[in-house]
Design an enzyme around this catalytic site. Structure first.
Site, mmCIF file in Angstrom:
data_model
loop_
_atom_site.group_PDB
_atom_site.id
_atom_site.type_symbol
_atom_site.label_atom_id
_atom_site.label_comp_id
_atom_site.label_asym_id
_atom_site.label_seq_id
_atom_site.Cartn_x
_atom_site.Cartn_y
_atom_site.Cartn_z
ATOM 1 N N GLY A 240 48.626 -19.522 -3.880
ATOM 2 C CA GLY A 240 47.961 -20.348 -4.880
ATOM 3 C C GLY A 240 48.859 -20.967 -5.928
ATOM 4 N N PRO A 283 52.624 -17.399 -0.746
ATOM 5 C CA PRO A 283 52.723 -18.813 -1.124
ATOM 6 C C PRO A 283 52.765 -19.721 0.107
ATOM 7 C CG PRO A 283 54.871 -17.762 -1.295
ATOM 8 C CD PRO A 283 53.894 -16.679 -0.923
ATOM 9 N N GLY A 284 52.088 -20.823 0.026
ATOM 10 C CA GLY A 284 52.192 -21.854 1.054
ATOM 11 C C GLY A 284 52.812 -23.074 0.408
ATOM 12 N N ARG A 285 52.009 -23.711 -0.453
ATOM 13 C CA ARG A 285 52.420 -24.947 -1.123
ATOM 14 C C ARG A 285 53.758 -24.805 -1.836
ATOM 15 N NH1 ARG A 285 48.464 -28.474 -2.643
ATOM 16 N NH2 ARG A 285 46.965 -26.769 -2.613
ATOM 17 N N ARG A 320 44.955 -35.588 1.767
ATOM 18 C CA ARG A 320 44.689 -35.000 0.444
ATOM 19 C C ARG A 320 44.130 -36.008 -0.585
ATOM 20 N NH1 ARG A 320 47.841 -32.779 -2.557
ATOM 21 N NH2 ARG A 320 46.640 -30.900 -2.994
ATOM 22 N N TYR A 324 40.526 -34.784 -1.650
ATOM 23 C CA TYR A 324 40.447 -34.084 -2.944
ATOM 24 C C TYR A 324 40.706 -35.011 -4.125
ATOM 25 C CZ TYR A 324 41.709 -30.222 0.263
ATOM 26 O OH TYR A 324 41.790 -29.337 1.305
ATOM 27 N N CYS A 351 39.890 -47.602 8.839
ATOM 28 C CA CYS A 351 38.732 -48.441 8.579
ATOM 29 C C CYS A 351 37.696 -47.684 7.750
ATOM 30 C CB CYS A 351 38.155 -48.884 9.915
ATOM 31 S SG CYS A 351 36.969 -50.163 9.750
HETATM 32 C C1 PLP Z 1 44.420 -16.267 2.180
HETATM 33 C C2 PLP Z 1 45.328 -17.328 1.710
HETATM 34 N N1 PLP Z 1 46.601 -17.007 1.369
HETATM 35 C C3 PLP Z 1 47.465 -17.946 0.960
HETATM 36 C C4 PLP Z 1 47.107 -19.270 0.828
HETATM 37 C C5 PLP Z 1 48.143 -20.239 0.367
HETATM 38 O O1 PLP Z 1 47.778 -20.959 -0.718
HETATM 39 P P1 PLP Z 1 48.852 -21.906 -1.434
HETATM 40 O O2 PLP Z 1 49.329 -22.877 -0.423
HETATM 41 O O3 PLP Z 1 48.080 -22.542 -2.516
HETATM 42 O O4 PLP Z 1 49.944 -21.033 -1.929
HETATM 43 C C6 PLP Z 1 45.795 -19.655 1.143
HETATM 44 C C7 PLP Z 1 45.330 -21.029 0.937
HETATM 45 O O5 PLP Z 1 44.664 -21.292 -0.051
HETATM 46 C C8 PLP Z 1 44.887 -18.660 1.602
HETATM 47 O O6 PLP Z 1 43.639 -18.991 1.945
HETATM 48 N N1 LYS Z 2 44.182 -28.034 1.837
HETATM 49 C C1 LYS Z 2 44.278 -27.764 0.426
HETATM 50 C C2 LYS Z 2 44.691 -26.354 0.140
HETATM 51 C C3 LYS Z 2 43.759 -25.361 0.750
HETATM 52 C C4 LYS Z 2 44.431 -24.071 0.935
HETATM 53 C C5 LYS Z 2 43.837 -23.264 2.037
HETATM 54 N N2 LYS Z 2 43.035 -22.154 1.601
HETATM 55 C C6 LYS Z 2 45.194 -28.781 -0.214
HETATM 56 O O1 LYS Z 2 45.637 -29.684 0.423
HETATM 57 O O2 LYS Z 2 45.480 -28.714 -1.382
#
Ligand code: PLP
Ligand code: LYS
Length: 427
Positions: A240, A283-285, A320, A324, A351
């Site tokens: 997150g 973390p992902g983002r 995105r 969003y 389109c």
């Molecule tokens: C269970 C879980 N862990 C981690 C993440 C990674 O989130 P972020 O990319 O915001 O760090 C997500 C996506 O929201 C998630 O659903």
């Molecule tokens: N897809 C979303 C984040 C969701 C994370 C998945 N739980 C974005 O682009 O910001």
């Protein structure tokens, strides 16, 4: 401004030591350009910030953000683990060399076959409902199998309503009120419940919700420890952590963030006498978001009731903004030194009237043929793209110390129907 923007001596956008215009000429557009060193740097900054305050710390990359094989391999080589959300992500991770114990599977509304598949691949299951627990216990021999549970910490945050995953409206996790019984039940079934997990949402720059979530999750874990006698091997606070998308936003002060949150974690461990479980974050983002730029080419300028800059990508390429209303900073990679002179809408080639990358955006005198860089496209960019309007998927280029490798070829028209067949009576 905390955005990751570099300019070379030709006044072109620099991505990892390569010239964005050269890349666009050689490989075409739209193309996602990934900077290997930036991913490594993001991982190492994140890992060292937390491990400095709590050495029993592991990073589980939320690969839903970007499952490009090269991206995942880079993180594998750094020693990172994986947060997987689907059997497909488990499969890819295993194929790339992540062992099962480096994969935590946090699925939602998972079928029996999927539960079994993930278990058989050796990943640790993070269970999201009593239903999944019951069904898993019938699919496999539960004796001694390590599992964890996702709890709803009743704290939620995120850059958009769709990205808030904790709280009363959330479909994720088990309730605090049922946690003790669920852990007891898991033990009774023969499982070895060793973990607790929560995740409050995505794209969060404000440190406050994380603190609340750590407190709340630890209060639930403490209760489960004391009332159900569970000794936790790990507590996972999900992902997150946001990144700046606009020039006004700032990067999270990781050291402070880690110090405060680890401090809270340790306080609660002591309060409940929970020993020293490993702390996980997912973390992902943060790891991949700012390590990638989407390059697109301007193909048409239109003065209508509004002024439009038309490009050769759309929401099938990067969803995105349309989904969003997300802001992505956009630069004219061909003339990085040019002053902003106009307010325009930057529109895609799908389109649909919602197919806009930006509304009312200040831009320089962009010309047809210019290459634009859509920044921060590394997380939830390619992974959310589609073939809508029968557009082939974009290519992906990895830049390593200025050298480019094609890590995903651009799709062809033939790819659009490769998995389809026409029944004999229609031939
Ligand atoms: C269970 C879980 N862990 C981690 C993440 C990674 O989130 P972020 O990319 O915001 O760090 C997500 C996506 O929201 C998630 O659903
Ligand atoms: N897809 C979303 C984040 C969701 C994370 C998945 N739980 C974005 O682009 O910001």
């Amino acid at each position: 401004m905390d955005l990751n923007i570099k300019v070379n001596d030709k006044n072109h956008l620099d991505i990892g030591g390569a010239d964005a215009i050269d890349i666009a000429e050689e490989f075409g557009t739209p193309t996602y350009v990934i900077d290997e060193n930036r991913i490594r740097d993001n991982y190492n900054r994140f890992y060292s910030a937390f491990s400095k305050y709590y050495p029993d710390f592991k990073v589980f990359y939320a690969c839903k953000a970007n499952t490009n094989l090269a991206v995942m391999k880079i993180l594998e080589s750094e020693g990172c683990c994986i947060d997987a959300v689907s059997p497909g992500e488990v499969h890819i991770s295993k194929m790339l060399g992540f062992s099962g114990d480096r994969i935590l599977f946090t699925g939602n509304n998972i079928t029996n076959d999927e539960l079994k598949y993930v278990h058989d691949e050796g990943a640790v299951l993070n269970i999201d409902s009593v239903s999944a627990l019951n069904r898993l216990s019938k699919m496999i021999d539960p004796e001694g199998v390590k599992i964890s549970f996702r709890v709803n910490p009743m704290v939620g945050a995120g850059h958009h309503d769709h990205c808030i995953t904790g709280g009363i409206m959330s479909k994720f996790g088990i309730m605090e009120s049922e946690a003790v019984e669920v852990y007891k039940k898991a033990e009774k079934l023969g499982f070895n419940p060793v973990g607790m997990h929560s995740h409050i949402g995505s794209g969060i720059l404000d440190p406050e919700p994380f603190k609340l979530a750590i407190e709340s999750t630890m209060d639930i874990a403490g209760k489960v420890h004391q009332d159900a006698g569970i000794d936790f091997e790990f507590v996972d606070f999900g992902g997150g952590v946001g990144i700046p998308y606009t020039p006004e936003e700032n990067v999270v002060d990781l050291d402070k963030f880690a110090e405060v949150n680890v401090g809270l974690f340790k306080e609660k461990l002591e309060q409940y006498g929970m020993g020293n479980p490993t702390m996980y974050l997912e973390p992902g983002r943060f790891l991949v978001g700012d390590a990638c730029v989407l390059l697109v080419t301007v193909n048409s300028l239109k003065q209508s009731y509004r002024k439009f800059i038309g490009v050769d990508a759309g929401f099938h390429t990067l969803l995105r903004p349309a989904m969003y209303d997300s802001y992505h900073h956009i630069v004219d990679a061909s003339r990085m030194n040019a002053e902003n002179t106009q307010t325009v809408d930057i529109a895609g080639n799908v389109c649909e009237s919602g197919d806009l990358f930006a509304r009312d955006r200040l831009m320089p005198d962009v010309e047809e043929g210019d290459v634009l860089g859509i920044l921060n496209a590394g997380a939830y960019g390619f992974t959310m793209s589609s073939n809508y309007n029968s557009r082939p998927l974009a290519s992906e280029i990895l830049v390593t110390d200025g050298e480019c490798s094609v890590v995903r070829e651009r799709e062809t028209f033939e790819d659009l129907y490769a998995k389809q067949s026409i029944p004999p009576h229609l031939k």
